[in-house]
Scaffold this active site. Structure first.
Site, PDB file in Angstrom:
ATOM      1  N   ILE A  33       0.582  -9.002  10.715  1.00  0.00           N
ATOM      2  CA  ILE A  33       0.301 -10.405  10.359  1.00  0.00           C
ATOM      3  C   ILE A  33       0.204 -10.613   8.848  1.00  0.00           C
ATOM      4  O   ILE A  33      -0.006 -11.745   8.392  1.00  0.00           O
ATOM      5  CB  ILE A  33      -1.003 -10.891  11.019  1.00  0.00           C
ATOM      6  CG1 ILE A  33      -2.199 -10.057  10.554  1.00  0.00           C
ATOM      7  CG2 ILE A  33      -0.874 -10.880  12.533  1.00  0.00           C
ATOM      8  CD1 ILE A  33      -3.540 -10.639  10.978  1.00  0.00           C
ATOM      9  N   GLY A  36       0.008  -6.384   1.788  1.00  0.00           N
ATOM     10  CA  GLY A  36      -0.459  -6.384   0.410  1.00  0.00           C
ATOM     11  C   GLY A  36       0.542  -5.671  -0.461  1.00  0.00           C
ATOM     12  O   GLY A  36       1.704  -5.493  -0.086  1.00  0.00           O
ATOM     13  N   GLY A  37       0.080  -5.230  -1.638  1.00  0.00           N
ATOM     14  CA  GLY A  37       0.998  -4.561  -2.544  1.00  0.00           C
ATOM     15  C   GLY A  37       1.513  -3.240  -2.012  1.00  0.00           C
ATOM     16  O   GLY A  37       2.645  -2.856  -2.269  1.00  0.00           O
ATOM     17  N   PHE A  38       0.686  -2.526  -1.223  1.00  0.00           N
ATOM     18  CA  PHE A  38       1.074  -1.199  -0.762  1.00  0.00           C
ATOM     19  C   PHE A  38       0.866  -1.004   0.740  1.00  0.00           C
ATOM     20  O   PHE A  38       1.145   0.072   1.252  1.00  0.00           O
ATOM     21  CB  PHE A  38       0.272  -0.116  -1.503  1.00  0.00           C
ATOM     22  CG  PHE A  38       0.602  -0.016  -2.960  1.00  0.00           C
ATOM     23  CD1 PHE A  38       1.593   0.834  -3.408  1.00  0.00           C
ATOM     24  CD2 PHE A  38      -0.082  -0.783  -3.893  1.00  0.00           C
ATOM     25  CE1 PHE A  38       1.891   0.930  -4.756  1.00  0.00           C
ATOM     26  CE2 PHE A  38       0.215  -0.691  -5.234  1.00  0.00           C
ATOM     27  CZ  PHE A  38       1.206   0.163  -5.672  1.00  0.00           C
ATOM     28  N   LYS A  61      -5.817  -2.315   8.292  1.00  0.00           N
ATOM     29  CA  LYS A  61      -4.956  -2.118   7.134  1.00  0.00           C
ATOM     30  C   LYS A  61      -4.384  -0.710   7.190  1.00  0.00           C
ATOM     31  O   LYS A  61      -5.123   0.255   7.426  1.00  0.00           O
ATOM     32  CB  LYS A  61      -5.747  -2.292   5.827  1.00  0.00           C
ATOM     33  CG  LYS A  61      -6.065  -3.723   5.468  1.00  0.00           C
ATOM     34  CD  LYS A  61      -6.669  -3.777   4.061  1.00  0.00           C
ATOM     35  CE  LYS A  61      -6.849  -5.193   3.593  1.00  0.00           C
ATOM     36  NZ  LYS A  61      -7.350  -5.246   2.195  1.00  0.00           N
ATOM     37  N   ASP A 167     -11.742  -8.137  -9.439  1.00  0.00           N
ATOM     38  CA  ASP A 167     -10.478  -8.864  -9.240  1.00  0.00           C
ATOM     39  C   ASP A 167     -10.711 -10.138  -8.426  1.00  0.00           C
ATOM     40  O   ASP A 167      -9.980 -10.420  -7.480  1.00  0.00           O
ATOM     41  CB  ASP A 167      -9.453  -7.961  -8.546  1.00  0.00           C
ATOM     42  CG  ASP A 167      -8.024  -8.520  -8.657  1.00  0.00           C
ATOM     43  OD1 ASP A 167      -7.748  -9.266  -9.617  1.00  0.00           O
ATOM     44  OD2 ASP A 167      -7.197  -8.215  -7.776  1.00  0.00           O
TER      45      ASP A 167
END
Length: 438
Positions: A33, A36-38, A61, A167
């Site tokens: 669904i 992310g970046g990695f 994840k 962040d």
């Protein structure tokens, strides 16, 4: 067999794949669904004998084991985001809700000679970035202040657990899946343990590590290559609140030049509160955010913030559920646009554009005294001022700087004037006359 180095995202695991975490709980993967970046984000369920439902409350994840971001995030969740720890904190602080996703388990897996790391956590809803974009880049002022209060609660909790987020941004602020009035701070891939075993990291600038984080919001500490600290998180949050309120930041046009971004942020912090008050837009005066950043400016690198004071600075009577409807005058507005001619005339000043060749081109204006003292209390609420007098005086002294003569005319008349030196030694002496010998 190592994963392909050029591939950032892992090769997907098949739907229905069964994972076992370190506590031997079994999880079944559903469909992907998000990503992310990695890593990839799957729907998940502990009911491994049936397909994962579309309305599952869990996600997992997944990244290649060799990747770093999920490993860093996992360490934070294992230390600070277990359900029992969050519940205890809420009871001790009298909170009904705390916006940290709950950690449910983690482990390693292997499929087709590839090794994966995974983490199970709460499923969340839409992110704030999508909501901002749909509203022309801005949010209503009451909503921005409510978000600020809730995120201060989150930061107090993670700071107490020896971590900083580092962040904070709209893409990492998520609404609850079941209740969109709940707000979570997510994505701890850049989280940093600033105070391991109660010992704060030392102040040590490292230019080789400068400008880490998301360029729009990263702190001045990060620009200098310092390790993130509690004041760094709060400064980042202040920049976010300013962006959500106004729809733009003074350094939007130079984001590809980190040194110029750093200079613009330093200029804004050095000239508080008027540098922020000048960014006010119709229907959204920035006085609370100016005071918030002004208090952050008083913090030293290792200082513990006064979180209740910071929340009080953002309160100003805002209550009720979050309102994400479009602010007046924001529909169809492009927040990145710098075409001032295309915008309608405003009664308030436009955001200050930084001229790096001539830093003194734009002179700051004196700030009305009412802004230095903080947001005015409503007459129908005669409760005690939430800002302690000592802090109020500190903020006022910080804000004056080059504005020693600012204030109302009445205050100027009441203020005692300096006495000429000649009167301090007795009767005035006429020019050229020799003093009488005693």
């Amino acid at each position: 067999m190592a994963p392909p180095r050029k591939s950032r995202l892992p090769k997907p695991l098949p739907e229905g794949f069964i994972l076992m975490d370190t506590e031997r709980k079994r999880w079944r993967l559903g469909k992907v669904i998000g990503q992310g970046g990695f890593g990839l984000i799957y729907l998940a369920s502990q009911e491994v004998d049936r397909a994962v439902a579309e309305d599952s409350d869990y996600v997992i994840k997944v990244e290649y084991q060799e990747n770093g971001p999920l490993f860093s995030e996992l360490k934070f969740y294992q230390r600070a985001a277990k359900a029992g720890s969050i519940q205890k904190w809420k009871r001790d602080r009298g909170l009904d809700f705390l916006g940290i996703p709950t950690y449910w388990g983690s482990g390693l897996a292997e499929h087709q000679n590839l090794r994966y790391r995974f983490m199970a956590m709460d499923r969340l809803g839409s992110d704030l970035q999508k909501i901002c974009e749909s509203g022309g880049g801005r949010l209503k002022k009451a909503t921005v202040l409510q978000l600020g209060q809730r995120l201060v609660d989150v930061l107090e909790y993670i700071h107490d657990n020896e971590y900083v987020h580092a962040d904070i941004k709209a893409a990492n602020v998520m609404l609850g899946y079941r209740d969109p009035d709940q707000v979570y701070l997510a994505d701890y891939g850049l989280s940093y343990r600033y105070c391991p075993d109660g010992v704060h990291k030392e102040y040590k600038e490292n230019p080789k590590k400068g400008h880490n984080g998301t360029m729009e919001y990263t702190s001045l500490d990060a620009h200098k290559g310092l390790g993130p600290s509690r004041r760094s998180d709060l400064q980042i949050l202040g920049f976010c609140l300013l962006h959500w309120l106004c729809g733009s930041l003074p350094w939007d046009g130079v984001l590809k030049h980190p040194a110029q971004v750093q200079e613009a942020k330093a200029r804004l912090m050095d000239n508080l509160p008027d540098s922020v008050l000048e960014l006010s837009v119709d229907g959204a005066v920035t006085d609370e955010v100016a005071l918030f950043l002004l208090h952050v400016k008083t913090l030293d690198y290792q200082d513990k913030p006064d979180y209740q004071l910071l929340k009080a600075l953002l309160t100003k009577g805002v209550t009720g559920r979050l309102d994400f409807s479009v602010p007046a005058g924001s529909a169809g507005r492009n927040p990145r646009s710098r075409d001032k001619k295309a915008e309608p005339a405003r009664t308030r000043p436009e955001p200050v554009e930084v001229d790096y060749e001539d830093p003194d081109r734009r002179k700051t204006k004196a700030v009305p005294a009412r802004y230095i003292r903080g947001p005015p209390l409503r007459n129908d609420h005669p409760q005690q001022d939430p800002v302690p007098p000592a802090v109020r005086r500190t903020l006022k002294q910080r804000s004056r700087g080059a504005h020693e003569d600012e204030g109302s005319e009445e205050e100027a008349e009441a203020r005692p004037k300096a006495i000429p030196a000649c009167y301090l030694r007795g009767p005035p002496v006429s020019r050229g006359a020799r003093p009488k010998q005693v």
